[in-house]
Design an enzyme around this catalytic site. Structure first.
Site, PDB file in Angstrom:
ATOM      1  CE  LYS A  37      29.892   0.012  29.587  1.00  0.00           C
ATOM      2  NZ  LYS A  37      30.014   0.300  28.149  1.00  0.00           N
ATOM      3  CB  CYS A  59      41.352  37.860  47.758  1.00  0.00           C
ATOM      4  SG  CYS A  59      40.765  38.038  46.066  1.00  0.00           S
ATOM      5  CB  CYS A  62      38.665  41.083  48.036  1.00  0.00           C
ATOM      6  SG  CYS A  62      37.922  39.445  48.160  1.00  0.00           S
ATOM      7  CG  HIS A 122      36.916  35.603  47.902  1.00  0.00           C
ATOM      8  ND1 HIS A 122      38.034  36.046  47.248  1.00  0.00           N
ATOM      9  CD2 HIS A 122      37.194  34.350  48.341  1.00  0.00           C
ATOM     10  CE1 HIS A 122      38.969  35.102  47.285  1.00  0.00           C
ATOM     11  NE2 HIS A 122      38.484  34.061  47.940  1.00  0.00           N
ATOM     12  CG  ASN A 160      42.096  30.008  32.437  1.00  0.00           C
ATOM     13  OD1 ASN A 160      41.545  29.315  31.589  1.00  0.00           O
ATOM     14  ND2 ASN A 160      43.374  30.300  32.395  1.00  0.00           N
ATOM     15  CB  SER A 168      46.449  32.743  39.956  1.00  0.00           C
ATOM     16  OG  SER A 168      45.745  33.902  39.563  1.00  0.00           O
ATOM     17  CG  HIS A 171      37.469  37.693  43.791  1.00  0.00           C
ATOM     18  ND1 HIS A 171      37.233  38.318  44.988  1.00  0.00           N
ATOM     19  CD2 HIS A 171      36.676  38.313  42.891  1.00  0.00           C
ATOM     20  CE1 HIS A 171      36.346  39.283  44.818  1.00  0.00           C
ATOM     21  NE2 HIS A 171      35.997  39.296  43.529  1.00  0.00           N
ATOM     22  CG  HIS A 173      39.452  36.441  38.129  1.00  0.00           C
ATOM     23  ND1 HIS A 173      39.557  35.455  39.089  1.00  0.00           N
ATOM     24  CD2 HIS A 173      40.532  36.269  37.318  1.00  0.00           C
ATOM     25  CE1 HIS A 173      40.633  34.735  38.875  1.00  0.00           C
ATOM     26  NE2 HIS A 173      41.251  35.202  37.797  1.00  0.00           N
ATOM     27  CD  GLN A 175      43.610  36.825  32.643  1.00  0.00           C
ATOM     28  OE1 GLN A 175      44.408  37.465  31.973  1.00  0.00           O
ATOM     29  NE2 GLN A 175      43.959  35.733  33.291  1.00  0.00           N
TER      30      GLN A 175
HETATM   31  P1  H2U Z   1      44.217  33.929  36.487  1.00  0.00           P
HETATM   32  O1  H2U Z   1      43.584  33.656  37.777  1.00  0.00           O
HETATM   33  O2  H2U Z   1      43.420  33.319  35.329  1.00  0.00           O
HETATM   34  O3  H2U Z   1      45.654  33.557  36.513  1.00  0.00           O
HETATM   35  O4  H2U Z   1      44.133  35.515  36.240  1.00  0.00           O
HETATM   36  C1  H2U Z   1      44.486  36.438  37.212  1.00  0.00           C
HETATM   37  C2  H2U Z   1      45.235  37.557  36.541  1.00  0.00           C
HETATM   38  O5  H2U Z   1      45.388  38.591  37.489  1.00  0.00           O
HETATM   39  C3  H2U Z   1      46.640  37.160  36.096  1.00  0.00           C
HETATM   40  O6  H2U Z   1      46.744  37.316  34.705  1.00  0.00           O
HETATM   41  C4  H2U Z   1      46.618  39.231  37.288  1.00  0.00           C
HETATM   42  C5  H2U Z   1      47.558  38.130  36.847  1.00  0.00           C
HETATM   43  O7  H2U Z   1      48.567  38.638  36.005  1.00  0.00           O
HETATM   44  N1  H2U Z   1      47.006  39.930  38.511  1.00  0.00           N
HETATM   45  C6  H2U Z   1      47.148  41.310  38.515  1.00  0.00           C
HETATM   46  O8  H2U Z   1      46.988  41.938  37.477  1.00  0.00           O
HETATM   47  N2  H2U Z   1      47.466  41.935  39.684  1.00  0.00           N
HETATM   48  C7  H2U Z   1      47.677  41.307  40.864  1.00  0.00           C
HETATM   49  O9  H2U Z   1      47.903  41.948  41.863  1.00  0.00           O
HETATM   50  C8  H2U Z   1      47.670  39.830  40.911  1.00  0.00           C
HETATM   51  C9  H2U Z   1      47.248  39.115  39.678  1.00  0.00           C
END
Ligand code: H2U
Length: 353
Positions: A37, A59, A62, A122, A160, A168, A171, A173, A175
């Protein structure tokens, strides 16, 4: 006559500070229910709204767009996987001939990093995809684990989501990073699951799932194949643990019905997340399958962690700082309260109502 001495000191787990043990890591978390609280005058995040843009010309994920290194994405229709252009680990075998001091140790790491686009759209984060589309993501994760597990010791599938988690790009995605060695978390969890097996000849996560289903208080979703629970030892406010209810060690070993049921579970829990604060709910999630260096599978059970940072609203997040960095993680609302809040929201997405 029984005399109650110090009755005002009676402990209640729902009201009083205590520590809970995470049996997967043997680490403790401090729970301070009375603190939820407290007023907030600190940083507020910009709530992540659900995107309405199906295609973004700028993007790099995309379909048909150019990535940073000049490579063009194909006009993909479903999931799309590519090797990360800025991979964290390299595939080259290297041998270190450095003479190491016990206090200055290193190991060369060999591995690969890939990016998985969940959808060509996207705007569609996982909960906004249809069930067959989510199942395609599950199948894509499984195929990647099956392939990379032939070459590497550990295959880490993760996502993430949200700028607040350092993602970053909106879109949808995730890893995959695969390495020839077990990372720290994997090592720790393996040791703890193995220790429990050696002591009890039972699988820790299967025992835990059974107990949580019986208790019900921390359960958020359950079907014939999967359990989603706010773990007893959760650090993050709305943390979730997904456990398959039948023994299985890897994503690619899931039966067809378990994969379909997983898509269902993901759709429901992630919709609950978005509905909780009416935003595109940020988190870091990841799958823990077994080490590919091992053959004895008794102690291991596949599972997924969801670690979302939001605490009170779409704009107030929990910071793992101060005491958490210097001593141990701490939480205010209890895992039981968090589960209740997640159960109380709809499984129809707010943007689709
Ligand atoms: P994040 O959004 O979790 O950062 O992951 C996006 C990944 O995409 C990031 O590891 C990769 C970045 O290195 N990337 C590419 O491989 N090519 C690109 O053109 C841009 C981003």
């Amino acid at each position: 006559m029984i005399k109650m001495i110090h009755s005002e000191n009676t402990f209640s787990i729902a009201d009083h500070s205590h520590r809970r043990l995470n049996p997967l890591t043997s680490e403790w978390v401090l729970v301070s229910p009375h603190r939820s609280k407290r007023p907030w005058l600190g940083q507020e995040e910009s709530p992540a709204a659900v995107s309405l843009q199906h295609y973004d010309a700028s993007c790099y994920l995309c379909p048909g767009n150019k990535r940073v290194n000049g490579v063009m994405n194909p006009a993909y229709q479903s999931t799309f996987v590519f090797t990360n252009d800025f991979a964290a680990v390299e595939e080259t075998h290297r041998i270190s001939d450095a003479i190491m001091h016990p206090l200055l140790q290193h190991k060369p790491v060999r591995g690969t990093s890939r990016v998985i686009c969940f959808s060509p759209d996207h705007s569609k984060s996982l909960p906004l995809l249809s069930l067959p589309e989510i199942e395609s993501v599950v199948n894509c994760w499984s195929d990647q684990v099956a392939e990379l597990g032939q070459e590497y010791a550990w295959v880490q599938v993760f996502e993430n989501k949200g700028a607040v988690m350092g993602c970053s790009n909106p879109h949808p995605h995730g890893q995959i990073w695969a390495t020839d060695q077990l990372p720290t978390q994997a090592q720790k969890v393996d040791e703890n699951l193995r220790h429990y097996w050696n002591q009890h000849q039972h699988n820790l996560l299967l025992d835990y799932a059974e107990m949580e289903i019986e208790l019900g208080t921390r359960v958020v979703e359950k079907n014939a194949e999967w359990l989603a629970v706010v773990p007893y030892w959760a650090c993050w406010p709305f943390e979730l643990l997904l456990i398959p209810l039948k023994p299985v060690t890897h994503l690619h070993q899931l039966s067809k019905s378990a994969s379909t049921a997983l898509a269902n579970t993901l759709k429901n829990v992630l919709t609950r997340y978005d509905n909780l604060f009416q935003c595109s709910f940020p988190y870091s999630m990841g799958w823990h399958g077994q080490s590919f260096l091992q053959t004895n599978t008794d102690h291991w059970q596949l599972h997924a962690h969801f670690y979302p940072p939001l605490l009170r609203s779409a704009s107030i997040k929990k910071f793992m700082v101060g005491y958490e960095m210097m001593a141990e993680p701490q939480r205010d609302i209890t895992p039981e309260q968090a589960a209740e809040k997640l159960r109380s929201v709809s499984i129809t997405h707010y943007s689709e109502k």
